[in-house]
Design a protein around this motif. Structure first.
Motif, PDB file in Angstrom:
ATOM      1  N   ASN A 149      24.391 -17.900  45.269  1.00 42.69           N
ATOM      2  CA  ASN A 149      23.622 -18.828  46.096  1.00 42.69           C
ATOM      3  C   ASN A 149      24.018 -18.733  47.571  1.00 42.69           C
ATOM      4  O   ASN A 149      23.163 -18.831  48.458  1.00 42.69           O
ATOM      5  CB  ASN A 149      23.800 -20.263  45.601  1.00 42.69           C
ATOM      6  N   ILE A 150      25.303 -18.566  47.830  1.00 41.65           N
ATOM      7  CA  ILE A 150      25.759 -18.401  49.213  1.00 41.65           C
ATOM      8  C   ILE A 150      25.139 -17.141  49.813  1.00 41.65           C
ATOM      9  O   ILE A 150      24.632 -17.160  50.945  1.00 41.65           O
ATOM     10  CB  ILE A 150      27.299 -18.345  49.285  1.00 41.65           C
ATOM     11  N   THR A 151      25.153 -16.060  49.053  1.00 46.11           N
ATOM     12  CA  THR A 151      24.544 -14.809  49.524  1.00 46.11           C
ATOM     13  C   THR A 151      23.051 -15.001  49.764  1.00 46.11           C
ATOM     14  O   THR A 151      22.507 -14.573  50.796  1.00 46.11           O
ATOM     15  CB  THR A 151      24.775 -13.690  48.494  1.00 46.11           C
ATOM     16  N   ARG A 152      22.363 -15.640  48.825  1.00 50.13           N
ATOM     17  CA  ARG A 152      20.923 -15.885  48.953  1.00 50.13           C
ATOM     18  C   ARG A 152      20.621 -16.761  50.176  1.00 50.13           C
ATOM     19  O   ARG A 152      19.629 -16.536  50.882  1.00 50.13           O
ATOM     20  CB  ARG A 152      20.409 -16.561  47.673  1.00 50.13           C
ATOM     21  N   SER A 153      21.467 -17.764  50.456  1.00 46.95           N
ATOM     22  CA  SER A 153      21.213 -18.682  51.574  1.00 46.95           C
ATOM     23  C   SER A 153      21.188 -17.963  52.917  1.00 46.95           C
ATOM     24  O   SER A 153      20.569 -18.434  53.871  1.00 46.95           O
ATOM     25  CB  SER A 153      22.269 -19.796  51.604  1.00 46.95           C
ATOM     26  N   LYS A 154      21.845 -16.799  52.986  1.00 45.47           N
ATOM     27  CA  LYS A 154      21.883 -16.053  54.241  1.00 45.47           C
ATOM     28  C   LYS A 154      20.542 -15.398  54.565  1.00 45.47           C
ATOM     29  O   LYS A 154      20.337 -14.894  55.674  1.00 45.47           O
ATOM     30  CB  LYS A 154      23.023 -15.025  54.213  1.00 45.47           C
ATOM     31  N   ASP A 155      19.618 -15.412  53.608  1.00 46.03           N
ATOM     32  CA  ASP A 155      18.256 -14.958  53.900  1.00 46.03           C
ATOM     33  C   ASP A 155      17.534 -15.949  54.813  1.00 46.03           C
ATOM     34  O   ASP A 155      16.496 -15.618  55.399  1.00 46.03           O
ATOM     35  CB  ASP A 155      17.445 -14.793  52.609  1.00 46.03           C
ATOM     36  N   PHE A 156      18.059 -17.171  54.887  1.00 42.14           N
ATOM     37  CA  PHE A 156      17.448 -18.225  55.695  1.00 42.14           C
ATOM     38  C   PHE A 156      18.380 -18.543  56.863  1.00 42.14           C
ATOM     39  O   PHE A 156      19.490 -19.028  56.654  1.00 42.14           O
ATOM     40  CB  PHE A 156      17.221 -19.485  54.860  1.00 42.14           C
ATOM     41  N   SER A 157      17.940 -18.253  58.073  1.00 41.20           N
ATOM     42  CA  SER A 157      18.746 -18.593  59.248  1.00 41.20           C
ATOM     43  C   SER A 157      17.812 -19.011  60.375  1.00 41.20           C
ATOM     44  O   SER A 157      16.681 -18.513  60.476  1.00 41.20           O
ATOM     45  CB  SER A 157      19.619 -17.416  59.685  1.00 41.20           C
TER      46      SER A 157
END
Length: 353
Positions: free
Chosen positions: A330-338
């Motif tokens: 989830n942390i890795t996936r969240s980096k798609d959103f900035s």
């Protein structure tokens, strides 16, 4: 030659919700990028918050009524300007400016008007279709919202651009090595107390005698545009209606999971904030939540306490190593959103317009 970017700053009079946070974070990034930004506000407007340098705020003379100012005083001022674009980032803009980029966050007012006060729902029903047709360009916050806007407002699919929400920097874990997998003994809900958020479902769940040992922290406040939500708070539920971002970031990091039972969302900023913070997710089975979190959540039917109970049970019986893996993904996936990516996407829209 760069366009001057004017921002419809009426939103600064409102308490910060997800919609207003979107405008704040996008504009902050545009300023950081060195864009020529000016934030236009009505005369003598009381600010609920103002995170921007005073030098970038300009009072535009005209009506004191924010509604009349937006539709008449603001476009009258802009008529005298050249080579500019107006950003209205909080659902409503002016009817009378041809260079406006409008963000419509979702179609909730049309999906279920009963979630809102009658006057609010009526105003949106009148204004949103007209604004959508007159805007130079439309943006929205998810592919889900884009489909709803094009289908319900008759807008061409290619005339709407997705500029995603994102977590603020303070919610972002630098890497998985910064995450504590050891959590405190409470669940978390983050969101305004309005009917669309379906908070009654989790209150019912935590009110059950068999759940009395479980603790819930609610972070949220009543928003006046929505209808009232009535419920009794059980002793194992704590409500925080005045929680700053630092406190919220700490809650995300400490909570054993965030539960979000919404009936409808255009995006859902708390979901991506929780992902970025290393907080596991128990979410209602919404199309947009699956767009954001993909398989990184325990999903349930928002109309069923039994379904929520089953999701909580699945969460609690997940093996420790599996949970750590889910948090890391989830942390890795969240980096798609900035906000940086989203602001560059918006600049592309501005340049095309």
């Amino acid at each position: 030659m760069k366009k001057k970017i004017y921002v419809n700053g009426k939103f600064l009079a409102h308490r910060v919700t997800g919609v207003h946070r979107y405008a704040i974070e996008i504009v902050k990034k545009l300023i950081e990028f060195g864009e020529d930004v000016e934030i236009l506000v009505p005369p003598h407007m009381p600010f609920a918050s103002n995170p921007f340098p005073e030098v970038l705020i300009k009072e535009v003379r005209g009506y004191k009524s924010r509604l009349l100012w937006e539709h008449f005083s603001l476009p009258a001022y802009l008529k005298k300007q050249k080579n500019y674009v107006l950003l209205s980032l909080c659902n409503i803009g002016t009817l009378y400016d041809k260079n406006q980029i409008l963000c419509i966050h979702d179609m909730s007012y049309a999906v279920n008007p009963s979630w809102f006060t009658k006057s609010f729902a009526r105003y949106y029903r009148i204004m949103i279709p007209r604004l959508a047709k007159r805007a130079k360009r439309l943006i929205t916050v998810s592919e889900f919202s884009k489909r709803q806007i094009t289908e319900q407002l008759g807008i061409k699919y290619e005339d709407v651009s997705v500029v995603y929400n994102a977590p603020a920097d303070k919610f972002n874990a630098v890497s998985t090595s910064n995450i504590s997998y050891s959590k405190d003994d409470f669940f978390l809900f983050v969101g305004s107390m309005d009917p669309r958020k379906n908070i009654n479902l989790i209150i019912d769940f935590f009110s059950k005698p068999e759940q009395s040992h479980q603790k819930l922290v609610i972070v949220g406040a009543k928003i006046k545009s929505f209808n009232e939500v009535n419920f009794q708070i059980p002793s194992n539920v704590k409500v925080l209606d005045n929680c700053n971002d630092d406190e919220l970031a700490a809650l995300y990091r400490r909570a054993k999971a965030m539960i979000n039972p919404s009936f409808y969302e255009g995006f859902g900023i708390p979901v991506v904030e929780a992902m970025a913070s290393g907080c596991p997710l128990i979410l209602s089975n919404l199309e947009v939540y699956r767009e954001i979190a993909e398989e990184g959540a325990f999903y349930f039917d928002p109309y069923s306490t039994e379904s929520l109970s089953a999701a909580v049970e699945r969460f609690q019986h997940t093996q420790e190593d599996e949970m750590h893996k889910l948090i890391d993904e989830n942390i890795t996936r969240s980096k798609d959103f900035s906000w940086e990516k989203s602001s560059y996407a918006l600049l592309n829209v501005i340049n095309q317009a």
